[in-house]
Design a protein around this motif. Structure first.
Motif, PDB file in Angstrom:
ATOM      1  N   PRO A   1     -19.990  -7.969  12.071  1.00  0.00           N
ATOM      2  CA  PRO A   1     -19.526  -6.580  11.974  1.00  0.00           C
ATOM      3  C   PRO A   1     -18.004  -6.546  12.009  1.00  0.00           C
ATOM      4  O   PRO A   1     -17.384  -7.098  12.910  1.00  0.00           O
ATOM      5  N   SER A   2     -17.402  -5.922  11.009  1.00  0.00           N
ATOM      6  CA  SER A   2     -15.953  -6.016  10.831  1.00  0.00           C
ATOM      7  C   SER A   2     -15.327  -4.655  10.588  1.00  0.00           C
ATOM      8  O   SER A   2     -15.946  -3.754  10.026  1.00  0.00           O
ATOM      9  N   GLU A   3     -14.079  -4.556  10.998  1.00  0.00           N
ATOM     10  CA  GLU A   3     -13.284  -3.352  10.800  1.00  0.00           C
ATOM     11  C   GLU A   3     -12.011  -3.755  10.069  1.00  0.00           C
ATOM     12  O   GLU A   3     -11.244  -4.583  10.558  1.00  0.00           O
ATOM     13  N   LEU A   4     -11.793  -3.172   8.881  1.00  0.00           N
ATOM     14  CA  LEU A   4     -10.665  -3.528   8.040  1.00  0.00           C
ATOM     15  C   LEU A   4      -9.828  -2.297   7.726  1.00  0.00           C
ATOM     16  O   LEU A   4     -10.357  -1.191   7.629  1.00  0.00           O
ATOM     17  N   VAL A   5      -8.534  -2.503   7.567  1.00  0.00           N
ATOM     18  CA  VAL A   5      -7.666  -1.466   7.027  1.00  0.00           C
ATOM     19  C   VAL A   5      -7.497  -1.753   5.541  1.00  0.00           C
ATOM     20  O   VAL A   5      -7.052  -2.842   5.162  1.00  0.00           O
ATOM     21  N   ARG A   6      -7.882  -0.793   4.710  1.00  0.00           N
ATOM     22  CA  ARG A   6      -7.772  -0.948   3.261  1.00  0.00           C
ATOM     23  C   ARG A   6      -6.473  -0.294   2.792  1.00  0.00           C
ATOM     24  O   ARG A   6      -6.288   0.918   2.948  1.00  0.00           O
ATOM     25  N   ILE A   7      -5.577  -1.112   2.235  1.00  0.00           N
ATOM     26  CA  ILE A   7      -4.239  -0.648   1.867  1.00  0.00           C
ATOM     27  C   ILE A   7      -4.097  -0.624   0.352  1.00  0.00           C
ATOM     28  O   ILE A   7      -4.176  -1.678  -0.295  1.00  0.00           O
ATOM     29  N   PRO A   8      -3.898   0.538  -0.250  1.00  0.00           N
ATOM     30  CA  PRO A   8      -3.716   0.588  -1.703  1.00  0.00           C
ATOM     31  C   PRO A   8      -2.497  -0.223  -2.131  1.00  0.00           C
ATOM     32  O   PRO A   8      -1.462  -0.231  -1.455  1.00  0.00           O
ATOM     33  N   LEU A   9      -2.626  -0.906  -3.257  1.00  0.00           N
ATOM     34  CA  LEU A   9      -1.544  -1.735  -3.755  1.00  0.00           C
ATOM     35  C   LEU A   9      -0.271  -0.924  -3.948  1.00  0.00           C
ATOM     36  O   LEU A   9       0.830  -1.386  -3.611  1.00  0.00           O
ATOM     37  N   ALA A  10      -0.393   0.289  -4.485  1.00  0.00           N
ATOM     38  CA  ALA A  10       0.796   1.115  -4.739  1.00  0.00           C
ATOM     39  C   ALA A  10       1.551   1.401  -3.444  1.00  0.00           C
ATOM     40  O   ALA A  10       2.792   1.372  -3.414  1.00  0.00           O
ATOM     41  N   ALA A  11       0.810   1.674  -2.363  1.00  0.00           N
ATOM     42  CA  ALA A  11       1.464   1.957  -1.079  1.00  0.00           C
ATOM     43  C   ALA A  11       2.103   0.700  -0.516  1.00  0.00           C
ATOM     44  O   ALA A  11       3.183   0.754   0.097  1.00  0.00           O
ATOM     45  N   PHE A  12       1.451  -0.444  -0.718  1.00  0.00           N
ATOM     46  CA  PHE A  12       2.019  -1.715  -0.250  1.00  0.00           C
ATOM     47  C   PHE A  12       3.323  -2.014  -0.988  1.00  0.00           C
ATOM     48  O   PHE A  12       4.326  -2.397  -0.379  1.00  0.00           O
ATOM     49  N   LEU A  13       3.323  -1.825  -2.314  1.00  0.00           N
ATOM     50  CA  LEU A  13       4.530  -2.065  -3.094  1.00  0.00           C
ATOM     51  C   LEU A  13       5.637  -1.099  -2.709  1.00  0.00           C
ATOM     52  O   LEU A  13       6.825  -1.462  -2.705  1.00  0.00           O
ATOM     53  N   ASP A  14       5.268   0.124  -2.362  1.00  0.00           N
ATOM     54  CA  ASP A  14       6.260   1.102  -1.920  1.00  0.00           C
ATOM     55  C   ASP A  14       6.908   0.651  -0.617  1.00  0.00           C
ATOM     56  O   ASP A  14       8.124   0.795  -0.429  1.00  0.00           O
ATOM     57  N   ALA A  15       6.103   0.084   0.277  1.00  0.00           N
ATOM     58  CA  ALA A  15       6.646  -0.418   1.542  1.00  0.00           C
ATOM     59  C   ALA A  15       7.616  -1.568   1.292  1.00  0.00           C
ATOM     60  O   ALA A  15       8.620  -1.720   1.997  1.00  0.00           O
ATOM     61  N   LEU A  16       7.315  -2.381   0.263  1.00  0.00           N
ATOM     62  CA  LEU A  16       8.229  -3.461  -0.094  1.00  0.00           C
ATOM     63  C   LEU A  16       9.521  -2.909  -0.689  1.00  0.00           C
ATOM     64  O   LEU A  16      10.625  -3.347  -0.340  1.00  0.00           O
ATOM     65  N   ALA A  17       9.379  -1.912  -1.568  1.00  0.00           N
ATOM     66  CA  ALA A  17      10.545  -1.373  -2.259  1.00  0.00           C
ATOM     67  C   ALA A  17      11.509  -0.671  -1.315  1.00  0.00           C
ATOM     68  O   ALA A  17      12.727  -0.717  -1.510  1.00  0.00           O
ATOM     69  N   THR A  18      10.965  -0.039  -0.290  1.00  0.00           N
ATOM     70  CA  THR A  18      11.809   0.707   0.644  1.00  0.00           C
ATOM     71  C   THR A  18      12.316  -0.160   1.783  1.00  0.00           C
ATOM     72  O   THR A  18      13.060   0.317   2.635  1.00  0.00           O
TER      73      THR A  18
END
Length: 240
Positions: A111-128
């Protein structure tokens, strides 16, 4: 979506690139108004539940908050090859940076709990900027892991590779002191054989040898206890 930064990261993992990035992303998830906080969501899976399957369009990265997830390649004939096992504070699914259509599968081993992060939001975090350095270290670290595995296939015996795989699993999934690291997750000999690149019978033979030498021990249930210093020394000297 708001989550506290992981304050309980084990010391043995604190410097791992995936864990450092997970801590940074978790902090951003807790920042009200951030792109990650607005777009990420929680995914809860039972044991055996699929995170994604081959052919699925899935532009997301995943951060493991609890449980275990294995990733595997699947052939057209239905044969699977285990690629990795991801535990708490690990990140997987980064292949979507190149291609959003999956060519592998990811399955919960518990049984697992994951945070699903959209690629666009991840790239935004990189860009900023907030996660730029940590993300580069994580991605380069994954490339280095793959290079090391390829090198070991050529330069090390299957016995040495099994020792190295067990050390890696102990580091990622184990709990307790380095001379008594407990891996409670059930990992079959067939799965170990796929990670090592050998047969199940050879893995069984080597495990028996490791137990006889006091390098690993079986506890009740599926628990495997690893003596990391002794197993590391054995891996470095065997066959040399």
């Amino acid at each position: 979506m708001t989550r506290a930064a992981p304050a309980d990261v084990p010391g043995i993992l604190a410097a791992e690139p995936a864990v450092v990035l997970a801590a940074r992303l978790t902090g951003l998830l807790g920042a009200a108004g951030s792109a990650l906080d607005r777009s990420a969501d929680m995914l809860r899976l039972p044991s055996g539940g699929h995170v994604y399957t081959p052919g699925r369009h899935d532009p997301h990265l995943y951060l493991v908050r609890a449980g275990r997830v294995k990733t595997a390649a699947v052939t057209r004939q239905g044969r699977t090859c285990l690629l990795d096992i991801h535990g708490r504070y690990d990140i997987f699914g980064e292949s979507c940076l190149l291609e959003p259509v999956r060519d592998t599968e990811a399955v919960a081993m518990a049984p697992s709990e994951l945070v699903r992060i959209p690629l666009a939001a991840f790239l935004d975090a990189l860009a900023t900027g907030p996660a730029y350095e940590e993300s580069l270290r994580f991605l380069v670290g994954r490339l280095a892991e793959q290079r090391q595995r390829i090198t070991q296939l050529v330069t090390r015996t299957s016995e040495q590779r099994l020792a190295t795989v067990l050390l890696g699993l102990s580091r990622k999934l184990g709990e307790g002191h380095e001379r008594h690291r407990r891996i409670d997750q059930r990992i079959t000999q067939e799965e170990l054989a796929q990670l090592v690149g050998t047969t199940r019978s050879r893995v069984g033979h080597f495990l028996k040898k490791f137990r006889a030498g006091g390098l690993v021990h079986r506890a009740p249930g599926h628990t495997l206890i690893v003596d990391e210093p002794r197993l590391r020394a054995y891996a470095e000297t065997t066959g040399s």
